[in-house]
Design a protein around this motif. Structure first.
Motif, PDB file in Angstrom:
ATOM      1  N   LEU A 239     -30.541  -2.281 -24.448  1.00  0.00           N
ATOM      2  CA  LEU A 239     -29.545  -2.525 -25.496  1.00  0.00           C
ATOM      3  C   LEU A 239     -28.969  -1.209 -26.003  1.00  0.00           C
ATOM      4  O   LEU A 239     -27.759  -1.092 -26.254  1.00  0.00           O
ATOM      5  CB  LEU A 239     -30.180  -3.304 -26.650  1.00  0.00           C
ATOM      6  CG  LEU A 239     -30.613  -4.745 -26.348  1.00  0.00           C
ATOM      7  CD1 LEU A 239     -31.366  -5.332 -27.535  1.00  0.00           C
ATOM      8  CD2 LEU A 239     -29.406  -5.620 -26.007  1.00  0.00           C
ATOM      9  N   ALA A 240     -29.832  -0.212 -26.147  1.00  0.00           N
ATOM     10  CA  ALA A 240     -29.367   1.104 -26.593  1.00  0.00           C
ATOM     11  C   ALA A 240     -28.502   1.771 -25.529  1.00  0.00           C
ATOM     12  O   ALA A 240     -27.494   2.421 -25.833  1.00  0.00           O
ATOM     13  CB  ALA A 240     -30.566   1.982 -26.924  1.00  0.00           C
ATOM     14  N   LEU A 241     -28.892   1.617 -24.279  1.00  0.00           N
ATOM     15  CA  LEU A 241     -28.138   2.216 -23.176  1.00  0.00           C
ATOM     16  C   LEU A 241     -26.729   1.648 -23.108  1.00  0.00           C
ATOM     17  O   LEU A 241     -25.773   2.376 -22.815  1.00  0.00           O
ATOM     18  CB  LEU A 241     -28.878   1.976 -21.868  1.00  0.00           C
ATOM     19  CG  LEU A 241     -28.299   2.581 -20.594  1.00  0.00           C
ATOM     20  CD1 LEU A 241     -28.161   4.093 -20.705  1.00  0.00           C
ATOM     21  CD2 LEU A 241     -29.174   2.216 -19.388  1.00  0.00           C
ATOM     22  N   ASP A 242     -26.571   0.380 -23.404  1.00  0.00           N
ATOM     23  CA  ASP A 242     -25.243  -0.226 -23.412  1.00  0.00           C
ATOM     24  C   ASP A 242     -24.337   0.479 -24.412  1.00  0.00           C
ATOM     25  O   ASP A 242     -23.153   0.722 -24.148  1.00  0.00           O
ATOM     26  CB  ASP A 242     -25.361  -1.717 -23.753  1.00  0.00           C
ATOM     27  CG  ASP A 242     -24.091  -2.493 -23.450  1.00  0.00           C
ATOM     28  OD1 ASP A 242     -23.407  -2.171 -22.461  1.00  0.00           O
ATOM     29  OD2 ASP A 242     -23.785  -3.437 -24.219  1.00  0.00           O
ATOM     30  N   VAL A 243     -24.909   0.858 -25.549  1.00  0.00           N
ATOM     31  CA  VAL A 243     -24.143   1.560 -26.588  1.00  0.00           C
ATOM     32  C   VAL A 243     -23.831   2.990 -26.147  1.00  0.00           C
ATOM     33  O   VAL A 243     -22.695   3.473 -26.285  1.00  0.00           O
ATOM     34  CB  VAL A 243     -24.922   1.557 -27.914  1.00  0.00           C
ATOM     35  CG1 VAL A 243     -24.226   2.441 -28.956  1.00  0.00           C
ATOM     36  CG2 VAL A 243     -25.072   0.133 -28.445  1.00  0.00           C
ATOM     37  N   SER A 244     -24.832   3.698 -25.620  1.00  0.00           N
ATOM     38  CA  SER A 244     -24.614   5.092 -25.233  1.00  0.00           C
ATOM     39  C   SER A 244     -23.598   5.206 -24.096  1.00  0.00           C
ATOM     40  O   SER A 244     -22.788   6.142 -24.056  1.00  0.00           O
ATOM     41  CB  SER A 244     -25.928   5.762 -24.826  1.00  0.00           C
ATOM     42  OG  SER A 244     -26.395   5.281 -23.587  1.00  0.00           O
ATOM     43  N   LEU A 245     -23.605   4.238 -23.192  1.00  0.00           N
ATOM     44  CA  LEU A 245     -22.634   4.273 -22.092  1.00  0.00           C
ATOM     45  C   LEU A 245     -21.213   4.074 -22.597  1.00  0.00           C
ATOM     46  O   LEU A 245     -20.270   4.687 -22.077  1.00  0.00           O
ATOM     47  CB  LEU A 245     -22.981   3.210 -21.054  1.00  0.00           C
ATOM     48  CG  LEU A 245     -24.294   3.438 -20.284  1.00  0.00           C
ATOM     49  CD1 LEU A 245     -24.591   2.259 -19.366  1.00  0.00           C
ATOM     50  CD2 LEU A 245     -24.249   4.734 -19.490  1.00  0.00           C
ATOM     51  N   ASN A 246     -21.047   3.239 -23.619  1.00  0.00           N
ATOM     52  CA  ASN A 246     -19.720   3.107 -24.239  1.00  0.00           C
ATOM     53  C   ASN A 246     -19.261   4.447 -24.808  1.00  0.00           C
ATOM     54  O   ASN A 246     -18.087   4.827 -24.653  1.00  0.00           O
ATOM     55  CB  ASN A 246     -19.756   2.058 -25.355  1.00  0.00           C
ATOM     56  CG  ASN A 246     -19.821   0.643 -24.827  1.00  0.00           C
ATOM     57  OD1 ASN A 246     -19.425   0.374 -23.686  1.00  0.00           O
ATOM     58  ND2 ASN A 246     -20.306  -0.277 -25.631  1.00  0.00           N
ATOM     59  N   MET A 247     -20.179   5.149 -25.457  1.00  0.00           N
ATOM     60  CA  MET A 247     -19.840   6.455 -26.019  1.00  0.00           C
ATOM     61  C   MET A 247     -19.433   7.432 -24.920  1.00  0.00           C
ATOM     62  O   MET A 247     -18.472   8.193 -25.066  1.00  0.00           O
ATOM     63  CB  MET A 247     -21.035   7.005 -26.800  1.00  0.00           C
ATOM     64  CG  MET A 247     -21.426   6.183 -28.021  1.00  0.00           C
ATOM     65  SD  MET A 247     -22.939   6.781 -28.824  1.00  0.00           S
ATOM     66  CE  MET A 247     -22.375   8.369 -29.452  1.00  0.00           C
TER      67      MET A 247
ATOM     68  N   LEU B  86     -18.262   6.730 -21.854  1.00  0.00           N
ATOM     69  CA  LEU B  86     -16.986   6.342 -21.250  1.00  0.00           C
ATOM     70  C   LEU B  86     -15.820   6.672 -22.172  1.00  0.00           C
ATOM     71  O   LEU B  86     -14.737   7.050 -21.698  1.00  0.00           O
ATOM     72  CB  LEU B  86     -17.003   4.859 -20.911  1.00  0.00           C
ATOM     73  CG  LEU B  86     -17.905   4.472 -19.731  1.00  0.00           C
ATOM     74  CD1 LEU B  86     -18.067   2.958 -19.654  1.00  0.00           C
ATOM     75  CD2 LEU B  86     -17.347   5.010 -18.409  1.00  0.00           C
ATOM     76  N   ASN B  87     -16.033   6.553 -23.475  1.00  0.00           N
ATOM     77  CA  ASN B  87     -14.981   6.913 -24.431  1.00  0.00           C
ATOM     78  C   ASN B  87     -14.698   8.413 -24.400  1.00  0.00           C
ATOM     79  O   ASN B  87     -13.545   8.840 -24.526  1.00  0.00           O
ATOM     80  CB  ASN B  87     -15.379   6.488 -25.849  1.00  0.00           C
ATOM     81  CG  ASN B  87     -15.270   4.992 -26.060  1.00  0.00           C
ATOM     82  OD1 ASN B  87     -14.523   4.315 -25.352  1.00  0.00           O
ATOM     83  ND2 ASN B  87     -16.016   4.462 -27.009  1.00  0.00           N
ATOM     84  N   GLU B  88     -15.742   9.217 -24.231  1.00  0.00           N
ATOM     85  CA  GLU B  88     -15.538  10.662 -24.127  1.00  0.00           C
ATOM     86  C   GLU B  88     -14.892  11.017 -22.790  1.00  0.00           C
ATOM     87  O   GLU B  88     -14.057  11.926 -22.723  1.00  0.00           O
ATOM     88  CB  GLU B  88     -16.868  11.413 -24.287  1.00  0.00           C
ATOM     89  CG  GLU B  88     -16.696  12.925 -24.247  1.00  0.00           C
ATOM     90  CD  GLU B  88     -17.984  13.691 -24.496  1.00  0.00           C
ATOM     91  OE1 GLU B  88     -17.947  14.940 -24.451  1.00  0.00           O
ATOM     92  OE2 GLU B  88     -19.037  13.050 -24.731  1.00  0.00           O
TER      93      GLU B  88
END
Length: 365
Positions: free
Chosen positions: A244-252, A254-256
């Motif tokens: 669940l945390a990895l899903d959030v970090s990957l969004n960050m 990809l945004n960068e």
């Protein structure tokens, strides 16, 4: 907040920690299955691969063992290219499971020499695979993986890469460089706590998997493929909170943007090395191949690295790493990967200015 500057685990952004704190959900339910599929898709984008990608509940070393048992049979000849502690570890895992391993060792602090790899492959055409650690955190060296890939390509060997501390921070286009089995770990560039290894497998890797005779159960990639195809499941109970945390970090990430992430690490690596040299300290790694995720610094001119790390931790709330194995007490290491920016490195360099003399350092300009 403690400035954690080791090569992993790396600091976690607040958004990631918040995701970790969620109540448990059904790991066989629709919500979690969508998350697994989402994470897998995002990883493919950041790995620059169309290959299969799987999540394993383990540290990075578990991912390395999984790679070995899914790729080889006892007696298979394997060339292990080692430039430090983790290159040796990969070789030893393969030896443990009965592979016939030739370890091609290079001086610690130096990168692998492609001419030596070519010579080894020419000497023994029966070698089935080449294993390489892309970024060796024990010495602060990044192998020229592109050059190694180009060297082994004509030999058509299985290419197994420990990318635990590189991919996601250092350029590694998996498909373009012909990596057949790639392994990384969540606690490095990916900004989440330990608990998940991620692997990418090519078609050649699947052919090796079909022929491999080393026993496996928990680490069976064929089971991972079957369960992922069943709507996004894992064969065994996964580390739900970490995913669940990895899903959030990957969004960050990809945004960068991957190019921006790599550029940031190049900048921070150079900033760290230049700061270290400004004190009169010596880099342990050959600077031509110095890592952009960790900097290894030689203890010289009276400096006691262990004392330095103690002072940095107790007086400045900055946590650095020491040396490993033969380098214990001889170097200190500064990690700069994942969730890190210029202010973090400025704080390290600012504290070192005062801590170095306290730890016995008499050098300087």
């Amino acid at each position: 907040m403690t400035n954690l500057r080791i090569p992993g685990p790396t600091p976690c952004p607040p958004e990631v920690l918040a995701a970790m704190g969620r109540q448990m959900i059904n790991h066989r339910g629709g919500e979690f299955q969508k998350t697994v599929l989402s994470v897998t898709d995002k990883l493919k984008k950041l790995f620059l691969t169309q290959n299969d990608v799987f999540l394993l509940t383990s540290s990075g070393t578990g991912g390395l063992e999984a790679a070995i048992v899914n790729s080889f049979s006892p007696g298979d000849k394997v060339l292990a290219v080692s430039i430090g502690v983790f290159g040796d570890r990969l070789a030893n895992i393969a030896k443990t499971f009965g592979a016939d391993v030739t370890t091609l060792k290079f001086e610690w602090g130096k990168a692998a020499n492609t001419s030596a790899i070519k010579t080894a492959l020419d000497k023994d055409p029966s070698i089935k695979a080449v294993m390489v650690t892309h970024n060796e955190t024990s010495t602060g060296v990044t192998n020229d993986l592109k050059a190694i890939s180009e060297t082994i390509k004509p030999y058509d060997k299985l290419f197994v890469v420990d990318a635990i501390s590189s991919i996601g921070s250092i350029a590694l286009p998996v498909d373009e460089w012909g990596v057949d089995v790639m392994i990384t770990g969540a606690q490095k560039s990916w900004m989440v706590p330990p608990g998940i290894a991620m692997v990418a497998l090519s078609e050649k890797a699947w052919k090796a998997n079909a022929a491999a005779k080393i026993p496996r159960f928990y680490w069976d990639f064929a089971k991972s493929k079957k369960y992922l195809a069943n709507g996004g499941q894992t064969p065994w109970t996964p580390a739900v909170s970490v995913i669940l945390a990895l899903d959030v970090s990957l969004n960050m990430m990809l945004n960068e943007g991957l190019d921006n992430i790599i550029a940031r690490h190049i900048k921070l690596g150079k900033m760290t090395r230049e700061g270290i040299k400004s004190f009169g300290l010596k880099l342990f790694a050959d600077e031509a191949y110095a890592s952009n995720t960790v900097t290894a610094v030689l203890g010289s001119d009276g400096l006691d690295p262990k004392t330095l790390n103690k002072i940095m931790r107790e007086e400045y709330d900055i946590v650095l790493s020491g040396g490993q194995m033969d380098l214990d007490g001889k170097i200190f290491r500064i990690g700069h990967l994942g969730w890190v920016n210029e202010k973090d490195i400025e704080a390290v360099l600012g504290a070192l200015k005062y801590a170095l003399p306290k730890a016995g350092f008499t050098g300087g300009k």
